[in-house]
Design a protein around this motif. Structure first.
Motif, short mmCIF file in Angstrom:
data_model
loop_
_atom_site.label_atom_id
_atom_site.label_comp_id
_atom_site.label_asym_id
_atom_site.label_seq_id
_atom_site.Cartn_x
_atom_site.Cartn_y
_atom_site.Cartn_z
N LYS A 113 23.78 13.45 13.39
CA LYS A 113 25.26 13.56 13.41
C LYS A 113 25.95 12.94 12.38
O LYS A 113 26.75 13.45 11.63
CB LYS A 113 25.81 13.43 14.75
CG LYS A 113 27.27 13.71 15.12
CD LYS A 113 27.84 13.36 16.33
CE LYS A 113 29.33 13.48 16.34
NZ LYS A 113 30.06 14.63 16.23
N LYS A 114 25.66 11.42 12.40
CA LYS A 114 26.28 10.56 11.47
C LYS A 114 26.09 11.24 9.74
O LYS A 114 26.98 11.33 8.99
CB LYS A 114 25.93 9.08 11.69
CG LYS A 114 26.54 8.16 10.66
CD LYS A 114 26.43 6.81 10.91
CE LYS A 114 26.99 5.96 10.23
NZ LYS A 114 26.80 4.40 10.41
N GLU B 67 27.56 14.61 8.95
CA GLU B 67 28.81 14.64 9.00
C GLU B 67 29.42 13.98 7.53
O GLU B 67 30.47 14.46 6.86
CB GLU B 67 29.66 14.32 10.02
CG GLU B 67 29.87 14.88 11.23
CD GLU B 67 30.37 14.19 12.54
OE1 GLU B 67 30.91 15.21 13.52
OE2 GLU B 67 30.48 12.90 12.52
#
Length: 170
Positions: free
Chosen positions: A57-58, A61
């Motif tokens: 996710k990090k 993003e």
């Protein structure tokens, strides 16, 4: 390696939030994700990675923010979690194109249903990290407002089933 499904918020084929799926695929491959496949031009990508869900996710993003020049929300699920979303659908007897799961990062708050406004022919139930909504008359006619869903992104059951199928094949 774990198979993941990433769902981007506010991505579409035209207007604001435009992101060609070929660019998303290249971005994911550059992050080291394997077997990258996109599905329909609305910000759905399936891949496998050795990274954790939080790390995936990090990384995604950060890459999307660099690309778009603004934050782009990403909701991530494993292939097993996508299967669970289908299995746990409380509206499985209803039309899959009128039933959505709103994906959230965290479990919906216990009082999420008390803040709902404009509910008419819709049915709503809370899931693990999802809010399930069946739109009896279709989304186009609905005036439903679910404040707890604001930070999430919705996919209909047909799309979820296809993403789960693709992820299971990785």
């Amino acid at each position: 390696m774990t198979a993941f499904v990433a769902l981007l918020r506010a991505v579409n084929v035209g207007g604001t939030g435009k992101l060609p799926m070929s660019d998303l695929k290249e971005m994911c491959e550059a992050l080291g994700f394997a077997g990258v496949r996109t599905y329909i031009a609305s910000g759905n990508v399936v891949f496998s990675s050795r990274k954790s869900e939080a790390a995936v996710k990090k990384a995604l993003e950060a890459s999307l923010e660099a690309y778009a020049g603004k934050p782009v929300g990403v909701l991530v699920r494993t292939a097993a979690e996508m299967q669970a979303v289908l299995r746990d659908n409380p509206f499985s007897k209803m039309a899959p194109n009128r039933t959505v799961a709103v994906f959230l990062d965290k479990p919906p708050p216990a009082d999420a249903l008390t803040a709902v406004r404009g509910q008419r022919n819709e049915q709503i139930q809370l899931g693990r990290r999802e809010i399930y909504i069946h739109y009896g008359d279709g989304m186009g006619q609905s005036k439903l407002v679910v404040p707890a869903a604001k930070a999430g992104t919705a996919r209909n059951i047909n799309t979820i089933a296809k993403l789960a199928e693709i992820a299971a094949d990785l």
